[in-house]
Design an enzyme around this catalytic site. Structure first.
Site, PDB file in Angstrom:
ATOM      1  N   TRP A  34       0.795  -1.241   0.000  1.00  0.00           N
ATOM      2  CA  TRP A  34       0.000   0.000   0.000  1.00  0.00           C
ATOM      3  C   TRP A  34       0.827   1.290   0.000  1.00  0.00           C
ATOM      4  O   TRP A  34       0.354   2.316  -0.469  1.00  0.00           O
ATOM      5  CB  TRP A  34      -1.005   0.048   1.172  1.00  0.00           C
ATOM      6  CG  TRP A  34      -2.005   1.143   0.993  1.00  0.00           C
ATOM      7  CD1 TRP A  34      -3.096   1.142   0.182  1.00  0.00           C
ATOM      8  CD2 TRP A  34      -1.994   2.449   1.617  1.00  0.00           C
ATOM      9  NE1 TRP A  34      -3.748   2.348   0.253  1.00  0.00           N
ATOM     10  CE2 TRP A  34      -3.095   3.160   1.134  1.00  0.00           C
ATOM     11  CE3 TRP A  34      -1.141   3.062   2.538  1.00  0.00           C
ATOM     12  CZ2 TRP A  34      -3.386   4.459   1.530  1.00  0.00           C
ATOM     13  CZ3 TRP A  34      -1.422   4.361   2.935  1.00  0.00           C
ATOM     14  CH2 TRP A  34      -2.543   5.040   2.430  1.00  0.00           C
ATOM     15  N   ASP A  35       2.067   1.272   0.465  1.00  0.00           N
ATOM     16  CA  ASP A  35       2.808   2.547   0.563  1.00  0.00           C
ATOM     17  C   ASP A  35       4.256   2.389   0.099  1.00  0.00           C
ATOM     18  O   ASP A  35       5.170   2.932   0.717  1.00  0.00           O
ATOM     19  CB  ASP A  35       2.753   3.066   2.006  1.00  0.00           C
ATOM     20  CG  ASP A  35       3.060   4.552   2.091  1.00  0.00           C
ATOM     21  OD1 ASP A  35       2.956   5.250   1.059  1.00  0.00           O
ATOM     22  OD2 ASP A  35       3.426   5.025   3.190  1.00  0.00           O
ATOM     23  N   LEU A  36       4.466   1.648  -0.989  1.00  0.00           N
ATOM     24  CA  LEU A  36       5.842   1.401  -1.425  1.00  0.00           C
ATOM     25  C   LEU A  36       6.333   2.522  -2.346  1.00  0.00           C
ATOM     26  O   LEU A  36       6.301   2.414  -3.562  1.00  0.00           O
ATOM     27  CB  LEU A  36       5.972   0.029  -2.094  1.00  0.00           C
ATOM     28  CG  LEU A  36       7.426  -0.452  -2.192  1.00  0.00           C
ATOM     29  CD1 LEU A  36       8.024  -0.665  -0.806  1.00  0.00           C
ATOM     30  CD2 LEU A  36       7.546  -1.719  -3.011  1.00  0.00           C
ATOM     31  N   HIS A  37       6.794   3.597  -1.714  1.00  0.00           N
ATOM     32  CA  HIS A  37       7.432   4.697  -2.456  1.00  0.00           C
ATOM     33  C   HIS A  37       8.944   4.633  -2.205  1.00  0.00           C
ATOM     34  O   HIS A  37       9.411   3.836  -1.374  1.00  0.00           O
ATOM     35  CB  HIS A  37       6.836   6.050  -2.062  1.00  0.00           C
ATOM     36  CG  HIS A  37       6.894   6.343  -0.582  1.00  0.00           C
ATOM     37  ND1 HIS A  37       8.048   6.699   0.051  1.00  0.00           N
ATOM     38  CD2 HIS A  37       5.935   6.317   0.386  1.00  0.00           C
ATOM     39  CE1 HIS A  37       7.810   6.900   1.333  1.00  0.00           C
ATOM     40  NE2 HIS A  37       6.529   6.662   1.573  1.00  0.00           N
ATOM     41  N   ASN A  75      10.433   4.472   1.278  1.00  0.00           N
ATOM     42  CA  ASN A  75      10.160   3.268   2.065  1.00  0.00           C
ATOM     43  C   ASN A  75      10.934   2.056   1.543  1.00  0.00           C
ATOM     44  O   ASN A  75      10.556   0.910   1.789  1.00  0.00           O
ATOM     45  CB  ASN A  75       8.650   2.971   2.112  1.00  0.00           C
ATOM     46  CG  ASN A  75       7.954   3.759   3.221  1.00  0.00           C
ATOM     47  OD1 ASN A  75       8.601   4.212   4.160  1.00  0.00           O
ATOM     48  ND2 ASN A  75       6.641   3.909   3.122  1.00  0.00           N
TER      49      ASN A  75
END
Ligand code: ADP
Ligand code: MG
Length: 292
Positions: free
Chosen positions: A186-189, A192
């Protein structure tokens, strides 16, 4: 009169208790602090040494549904492409994690194709896992977004914004019956993904859910736009790379990315915005939403 919501009060109480939490978990897990704490959007991360001197980090975050899902996800992934969970507490969601190299993230890699290729490789591995129970499901998340859309539409002043949000919702409406079953980060930028030793790069900071991998592309597509003067072109190049590496159906992946745009816009409008964030509009256009 200043109105402070229940959630804000809970946050303040949690923050006030943080020093005690740090002391408690250092004692319980026999940890020695080993350097200044780090923090991101939501967590306090303290470098520590375990008994015997092994480096680790103590990560404390306010216990919420997402934090509990993170524990479930980290246990299931078991270090495959992501930071390893060494110990945890199900009540406070305190985590003891393998220590990675926080001095280098994918945002420090100059060549965007190189960075995106690394991210795509990690995302492919993470989303190859079937989601366990105990994490939220895109089926409910998408249905909830659709239910919230009419009220958000009524708050938008510009007809072009309303049209764009409606078209995102229409696409989600077509996809909601096939929400997928993979374990998503959900938040793999870029921020991260940290440099590591047992592998060159590893993911951190998941907020796992079950669903279609197409719903997991947006943070990567949205990473570090300041590297370009032409974000639409950059996004489309990244989209090509990601969909190829993950072997995704392009139309479905673009549709679920518009689902992320819808999710972001709903949060903005529910926070009081009466116009869409231009960044969300750009992303929607890069995914083929009609030009306003
Ligand atoms: N396993 C780790 N090893 C070293 N540093 C870490 C680790 N996990 C997190 N950090 C550091 O702490 C910061 C915040 O952690 P993160 O898990 O991303 O929480 P947030 O939800 O607050 O963004 C990271 O950006 C990184 O600098
Ligand atoms: Mg983070």
């Amino acid at each position: 009169m200043v109105v402070v919501s229940g959630e804000r009060i809970a946050e303040r109480e949690w923050l006030a208790g943080l020093p005690d939490h740090v002391a408690l978990w250092c004692e319980r897990w026999s940890l020695e602090p080993d350097g200044p704490p780090r923090s991101g959007e939501a967590a306090l991360v303290l470098p520590v040494l375990r008994p015997g001197g092994g480096p680790a980090v103590l990560r404390l975050q306010m216990p919420k549904a997402e934090t509990r899902a993170a524990l479930v996800g980290l246990r299931v992934w078991d270090g495959e492409g992501i930071v390893r969970l060494l110990d945890s507490d199900p009540v406070t969601c305190a985590m003891l994690l393998e220590r990675l190299d926080d001095s280098r993230t994918l945002a420090d890699v100059e060549d965007d194709d190189e960075a995106m290729t690394v991210l795509a490789g990690l995302l492919r591995r993470l989303t190859s896992v079937t989601a366990p129970t105990g994490v939220p499901h895109l089926r409910e998340i998408a249905a909830d977004m659709l239910a919230r859309t009419p009220e958000a539409l009524a708050s938008l002043a510009d007809p072009a914004d309303r049209e764009l949000l409606s078209s995102c919702a229409a696409v989600v409406g077509e996809l909601v019956g096939e929400p997928g079953d993979r374990l998503l980060h959900w938040d793999l930028h870029y921020g991260n993904v940290l440099a590591a030793q047992r592998e060159p790069w590893l993911a951190i900071d998941p907020e796992p859910l079950a669903g279609d991998p197409g719903f997991d592309l947006w943070p990567a597509l949205d990473s570090a736009w300041d590297v370009t003067v032409d974000p639409v072109r950059l996004v489309r190049r990244r989209f090509d790379l990601l969909t190829e590496a993950l072997e995704l159906d392009r139309e479905r992946a673009a549709g679920w990315t518009l689902g992320r745009v819808l999710q972001n816009c709903l949060w903005d409008v529910e926070d009081g915005a009466t116009a869409l964030d231009p960044r969300q509009v750009t992303m929607a256009q890069a995914m083929g939403a009609p030009e306003a």
